[in-house]
Design a protein around this motif. Structure first.
Motif, mmCIF file in Angstrom:
data_model
loop_
_atom_site.group_PDB
_atom_site.id
_atom_site.type_symbol
_atom_site.label_atom_id
_atom_site.label_comp_id
_atom_site.label_asym_id
_atom_site.label_seq_id
_atom_site.Cartn_x
_atom_site.Cartn_y
_atom_site.Cartn_z
ATOM 1 N N TYR A 16 0.788 -1.227 0.000
ATOM 2 C CA TYR A 16 0.000 0.000 0.000
ATOM 3 C C TYR A 16 0.824 1.284 0.000
ATOM 4 N N GLY A 17 2.163 1.164 0.063
ATOM 5 C CA GLY A 17 2.981 2.370 0.067
ATOM 6 C C GLY A 17 3.417 2.750 1.477
ATOM 7 N N THR A 18 4.334 3.719 1.539
ATOM 8 C CA THR A 18 4.905 4.120 2.834
ATOM 9 C C THR A 18 3.889 4.760 3.773
ATOM 10 N N SER A 19 2.805 5.291 3.223
ATOM 11 C CA SER A 19 1.807 5.910 4.093
ATOM 12 C C SER A 19 1.100 4.898 4.986
ATOM 13 N N SER A 20 1.188 3.601 4.624
ATOM 14 C CA SER A 20 0.556 2.554 5.428
ATOM 15 C C SER A 20 1.527 1.891 6.395
ATOM 16 N N ALA A 21 2.755 2.404 6.510
ATOM 17 C CA ALA A 21 3.743 1.786 7.387
ATOM 18 C C ALA A 21 3.321 1.884 8.857
ATOM 19 N N LEU A 22 3.957 1.055 9.683
ATOM 20 C CA LEU A 22 3.638 1.025 11.107
ATOM 21 C C LEU A 22 4.033 2.340 11.785
#
Length: 594
Positions: free
Chosen positions: A565-571
């Motif tokens: 989903y891309g870096t915006s969905s990272a933890l």
């Protein structure tokens, strides 16, 4: 076809030798070369990390050490009593000696601070005496470069390797000018850094470590032969003379080496020092090479033993086949009454027996056909028995699930409901793990997996563990990657429960947000210190391609979210010591099954 024909035409010994070399020797050699290279790489990288840490530690300790003479120099340059003693016009030597005796600050500093070995004050005063604390600079001293630099720098401190007039030795010294009177007369203050203190910092290092001044003179070293020398006298490249910071590969004394340089610029100083650490690749890999050589010896001995064993087996097999071939040649020439006896129950022995049986029954074609059919039926029966035994010996997931179900039912019968529940949860978790594919699954399945895992943990921890699963209506069928929440819950239990005697509460909250679905896993455990939290965030921020691909836990979850989903969905991780930890991520609303 050509390869098959060539193998069929090849002698048995050569065929077995080629097969052994292809199937055993070559893979073993390739694996050995690969593992050897990896071992050397790991050893060198570990040594490089250790070297960088050592250089930073030396830099910090050296900085702490030279702060002492720096502070003392500041105090002395504003000490009016010292200036008066140094510049006063004396009528007699007795008056000079009396003034020196009454001023004890310099001696007090030397006794109080072990970081310095001596303090010298250079002031032109024809009526004064030299007592190794107050010194009249002659033309030779005033012509020295360090003396001129100190006068020109107007009160800034400098660091140089200068000669001590008392014993003639060279020592790292702080040089600083100061105003003697209102007429603009200047004196120079020289404070020697204690050699033993500087040496004690460097002696702890296992690699060659140097401290050099801005003229590339070695002012400190854990190897005595380098002290006082210029870096140009060391067999290295030009980078070591001019480079201020960083690391690079070079050749020192004919050996491949790694060099790390750190800059040390004390405050209020016109020059600084550099910390240089050097290690030879051959020295670092010496132990690894010994292990490699030992491994090579063991592998070579094993290969020689295997070759001898293969050769003996091939020779035994080929000799028996040759005897059988000669016997068949005799029979072909008409000697039907000859029989061959070859010991053994393997294929060759069986072939010889069958050949003898063929000779005995050659006069009766019908018996030969019957015997052949009988042998064929026996062979088929043996094959079927082997297949049946193979199928019966296999343990597949269905057998495992049926066994767990039997255990669960037995626990029910014995009224061990808690054990039955735990076995059912384990069976459910195993089934979902085995059936999990690469595609997305409904959120309810992932939460059911999480619930099963938490219930199993409650079976272990009992009342010490509490959990709450909260889901906004309408999100149960939202597609999510498998095993995206359970590793985070497991992490919360490890850090939230194992370190708390009073137990912990695990919360999983799934909320709808404008961008999609937000998942939050939190606990009330011990939490992380700020440094550890920053380290975890930095580790998760590293590019996915730079990480290992077979790791589990938060790293694995973070990598899959970023790739899908891309870096915006990272933890996103937050924690406070003593209050707990929370981890959040979101899945876009437009996500679809893979």
């Amino acid at each position: 076809m050509f390869f098959i024909r060539m193998m069929n035409d090849m002698k048995m010994k050569k065929k077995l030798a080629i097969t052994f070399i292809s199937a055993a020797v070559l893979p073993l050699l390739l694996s050995g070369l690969f593992l050897t290279g990896k071992l050397r790489e790991i050893v060198i990288n570990d040594a490089f990390i250790q070297l960088a840490n050592n250089v930073e530690r030396v830099r910090k300790r050296t900085e702490e050490l030279i702060k002492v003479p720096l502070n003392i120099s500041y105090r002395l340059t504003i000490d009016n009593r010292m200036k008066m003693v140094a510049a006063q016009k004396y009528e007699s030597y007795a008056e000079v000696i009396q003034a020196y005796r009454e001023y004890t600050d310099i001696r007090d500093y030397i006794q109080l601070y072990k970081e310095i070995s001596s303090i010298r004050v250079y002031v032109v005063n024809s009526g004064a005496l030299n007592n190794w604390e107050f010194i009249q600079p002659d033309n030779t001293i005033m012509a020295e470069a360090w003396y001129k630099e100190a006068i020109e720098q107007k009160g800034l401190a400098g660091w140089n390797l200068i000669k001590d007039e008392r014993n003639g030795s060279q020592q790292l010294s702080l040089i600083r000018s100061f105003p003697v009177d209102s007429l603009g007369e200047k004196g120079v203050l020289a404070i020697n850094v204690d050699k033993q203190q500087l040496r004690s910092i460097l002696d702890q290092e296992s690699f060659t470590t140097l401290i050099v001044d801005d003229r590339n003179r070695v002012v400190g070293s854990n190897e005595a032969e380098f002290f006082g020398k210029n870096l140009s006298e060391i067999d290295g490249d030009e980078k070591i003379l001019s480079r201020q910071e960083g690391s690079y590969n070079t050749v020192v004394n004919g050996k491949a080496s790694k060099v790390i340089i750190a800059n040390l610029n004390p405050e209020n100083s016109w020059n600084g020092l550099r910390i240089i650490s050097i290690f030879s690749v051959s020295e670092i890999t010496r132990d690894a090479n010994q292990v490699i050589r030992l491994g090579a010896v063991v592998i070579t001995v094993s290969l020689i033993f295997a070759v001898l064993l293969i050769y003996a087996s091939a020779s035994l097999l080929s000799s028996r086949l040759l005897r059988l071939s000669k016997h068949m040649s005799k029979v072909g020439s008409g000697a039907w009454e000859t029989y061959l006896q070859i010991d053994g129950k393997d294929e060759v022995g069986l072939l010889s027996k069958q050949f003898n049986a063929l000779l005995r029954s050659v006069h009766d074609l019908v018996q030969e056909v019957q015997e052949t059919n009988h042998q064929k039926n026996l062979v088929e029966q043996r094959q079927n028995e082997i297949k049946f035994k193979m199928l019966a010996s296999q343990i597949n997931p269905h057998f495992l699930f049926n066994s767990l179900e039997s255990i669960r039912m037995e626990a029910h019968i014995r009224r061990q409901d808690d054990i039955a529940e735990a076995v059912w949860l384990l069976s459910t978790l195993l089934r979902s793990s085995l059936e999990a594919g690469n595609g997305n699954i409904p959120l309810r399945e992932e939460l059911e997996r999480v619930r099963c895992y938490l219930e199993m943990q409650k079976f272990r921890y009992e009342d010490r563990l509490e959990y709450r699963l909260t889901v906004d209506p309408g999100l149960e069928e939202h597609p999510v990657p498998p095993f995206i929440i359970q590793p985070l819950v497991e992490n919360s239990i490890v850090h939230g429960l194992d370190n708390r005697e009073e137990g912990a509460v695990i919360k999983v909250e799934v909320k709808r947000i404008p961008q999609g679905v937000q998942v939050k896993v939190c606990d009330n455990g011990a939490g992380f210190p700020a440094e550890r939290l920053a380290s975890i965030r930095a580790e998760l921020a590293v590019s996915v391609h730079e990480q290992e691909s077979q790791r589990i836990g938060m790293r694995n979850v973070n990598d899959r979210l970023v790739m899908l989903y891309g870096t915006s969905s990272a933890l996103s991780i937050g924690s406070e010591p003593g209050k707990g930890t929370y981890i959040t991520f979101f899945i876009p609303g437009g996500a679809t099954n893979d």
